[in-house]
Design an enzyme around this catalytic site. Structure first.
Site, PDB file in Angstrom:
ATOM      1  N   ARG A 123      29.197 -19.065  11.633  1.00  0.00           N
ATOM      2  CA  ARG A 123      30.547 -18.745  11.178  1.00  0.00           C
ATOM      3  C   ARG A 123      30.567 -17.462  10.345  1.00  0.00           C
ATOM      4  O   ARG A 123      31.508 -16.673  10.427  1.00  0.00           O
ATOM      5  CB  ARG A 123      31.139 -19.904  10.370  1.00  0.00           C
ATOM      6  CG  ARG A 123      32.657 -19.840  10.321  1.00  0.00           C
ATOM      7  CD  ARG A 123      33.265 -21.207  10.039  1.00  0.00           C
ATOM      8  NE  ARG A 123      33.226 -21.534   8.640  1.00  0.00           N
ATOM      9  CZ  ARG A 123      34.169 -21.170   7.775  1.00  0.00           C
ATOM     10  NH1 ARG A 123      35.198 -20.459   8.153  1.00  0.00           N
ATOM     11  NH2 ARG A 123      34.081 -21.510   6.520  1.00  0.00           N
ATOM     12  N   ARG A 161      37.214 -17.933   0.044  1.00  0.00           N
ATOM     13  CA  ARG A 161      36.471 -16.708  -0.280  1.00  0.00           C
ATOM     14  C   ARG A 161      37.336 -15.466  -0.134  1.00  0.00           C
ATOM     15  O   ARG A 161      36.953 -14.377  -0.552  1.00  0.00           O
ATOM     16  CB  ARG A 161      35.240 -16.590   0.613  1.00  0.00           C
ATOM     17  CG  ARG A 161      34.338 -17.809   0.600  1.00  0.00           C
ATOM     18  CD  ARG A 161      33.360 -17.806   1.739  1.00  0.00           C
ATOM     19  NE  ARG A 161      32.782 -19.129   1.979  1.00  0.00           N
ATOM     20  CZ  ARG A 161      33.382 -20.082   2.666  1.00  0.00           C
ATOM     21  NH1 ARG A 161      34.572 -19.862   3.206  1.00  0.00           N
ATOM     22  NH2 ARG A 161      32.811 -21.266   2.810  1.00  0.00           N
ATOM     23  N   LYS A 203      22.903 -17.258  -6.903  1.00  0.00           N
ATOM     24  CA  LYS A 203      22.286 -17.142  -5.584  1.00  0.00           C
ATOM     25  C   LYS A 203      22.738 -15.888  -4.851  1.00  0.00           C
ATOM     26  O   LYS A 203      21.918 -15.145  -4.303  1.00  0.00           O
ATOM     27  CB  LYS A 203      22.578 -18.408  -4.773  1.00  0.00           C
ATOM     28  CG  LYS A 203      21.792 -18.516  -3.493  1.00  0.00           C
ATOM     29  CD  LYS A 203      22.520 -17.851  -2.348  1.00  0.00           C
ATOM     30  CE  LYS A 203      21.687 -17.921  -1.079  1.00  0.00           C
ATOM     31  NZ  LYS A 203      22.417 -17.291   0.041  1.00  0.00           N
ATOM     32  N   PRO A 220      16.148 -15.601  -4.261  1.00  0.00           N
ATOM     33  CA  PRO A 220      17.342 -16.438  -4.061  1.00  0.00           C
ATOM     34  C   PRO A 220      16.948 -17.888  -3.751  1.00  0.00           C
ATOM     35  O   PRO A 220      16.091 -18.127  -2.893  1.00  0.00           O
ATOM     36  CB  PRO A 220      18.028 -15.812  -2.832  1.00  0.00           C
ATOM     37  CG  PRO A 220      17.371 -14.480  -2.641  1.00  0.00           C
ATOM     38  CD  PRO A 220      16.004 -14.602  -3.205  1.00  0.00           C
ATOM     39  N   ASP A 222      18.466 -21.083  -2.267  1.00  0.00           N
ATOM     40  CA  ASP A 222      19.557 -21.754  -1.569  1.00  0.00           C
ATOM     41  C   ASP A 222      19.134 -23.197  -1.314  1.00  0.00           C
ATOM     42  O   ASP A 222      18.092 -23.634  -1.793  1.00  0.00           O
ATOM     43  CB  ASP A 222      19.846 -21.041  -0.246  1.00  0.00           C
ATOM     44  CG  ASP A 222      18.600 -20.926   0.589  1.00  0.00           C
ATOM     45  OD1 ASP A 222      17.931 -21.944   0.802  1.00  0.00           O
ATOM     46  OD2 ASP A 222      18.254 -19.818   1.009  1.00  0.00           O
TER      47      ASP A 222
END
Length: 262
Positions: A123, A161, A203, A220, A222
């Site tokens: 996506r 977002r 992150k 990072p 996640d």
DNA sequence: CTGCAGGCCCTTA
DNA sequence: TAAGGGCCTGCA
């Protein structure tokens, strides 16, 4: 122009699937399209180390040596990792032998990783493609996005977002986000600078540091990395022993762990 | 129908 | 400082 290149520690498929970029696409079996810095590059993989780059030598020198971080010796980095003697990391670098940390455009990286939060990779790629489509496939500059409203961004499928992207465009235009200043900051300062912006947390800031500013010490964490740390390291993974290249290790870990699922 | 995808923001305590 | 709920969207 077609350049034949022999490249060690490089596998375009692995790089494309290592989650650090969203505009490298598999056109055909061994044929790849790389969109970056207003350029479009076609790469054909011949054998393990033999590639055809569809570009001029000048373009290779001007763009792709930098983008693919070809000046960095990843064999040396792997040697350092081997010396740690961690069997999981050894497996990870053997599996993802061709991964490199790309040096991507800073603005594109900021926008892309704000979009990436709580989102899945197909996506994310789709949204970014829709964002670039009106600009002949180039990633739009802040100026080109200056006329976009929040609902324009929602229309791209950005969801909540959309406001973050709207805000970061405004921040750039108002010079609250100064990319040149950001590039000049020491890593920890750069992280503080980035986290002031809406939609950039720990992150995402680390991703921007690693992929947009090539601060390879950025690590990072996640959900995948957290899972690795929890399950394989009992929740305690000390990155200080990695001589300031923890971000590269993170990339091998991420790619290796995700491969187990597919 | 839920659950989740490379989190972040905001509120509480 | 830490914990927890809510959040756009699309797909399994």
């Amino acid at each position: 122009m077609a350049l034949k290149k022999v490249l060690k520690d490089f596998d375009i498929a692995q790089i494309a699937n290592s989650g650090q970029c969203f505009r490298i696409s598999n056109l055909d079996d061994d044929l790849w399209e790389v969109l970056a810095f207003n350029q479009r590059l076609i790469i054909k993989k011949l054998t393990q180390e033999d590639y055809i780059f569809e570009c001029t030598e000048k373009e290779f020198q001007d763009y792709w040596i930098e983008y693919f971080d070809f000046k960095t010796n990843y064999s040396q980095i792997k040697q350092k990792i081997y010396q740690i003697g961690d069997s999981y990391l050894n497996d990870a670098i053997n599996y993802g032998y061709g991964i490199r940390i790309l040096k991507q455009d800073l603005w594109e990286t900021i926008v892309s990783f704000i979009i990436s939060q709580q989102n899945n990779i197909p996506r994310i790629r789709g949204i970014i493609k829709k964002l670039c489509d009106p600009f002949d496939g180039r990633f739009p500059s802040p100026f080109e996005l200056s006329g976009y409203s929040e609902s324009n961004f929602i229309g791209l499928g950005l969801g909540y977002r959309a406001r973050y992207i709207f805000d970061i465009v405004r921040a750039f235009l108002d010079e609250k986000l100064n990319l040149e200043k950001l590039k000049g900051l020491e890593t920890s300062e750069a992280k503080v600078y980035l986290k002031r912006f809406n939609g950039i947390g720990e992150k995402v800031a680390n991703c921007i540091l690693l992929y947009g500013l090539h601060r390879i010490e950025a690590f990072p964490i996640d959900v995948w990395i957290k899972r690795i740390i929890d399950l394989r390291y009992n929740g305690n993974f000390d990155i200080t022993k990695f001589e300031n290249f923890a971000g590269i290790i993170q990339q091998y870990m991420f790619f290796y762990e995700r491969s187990k699922k597919f």
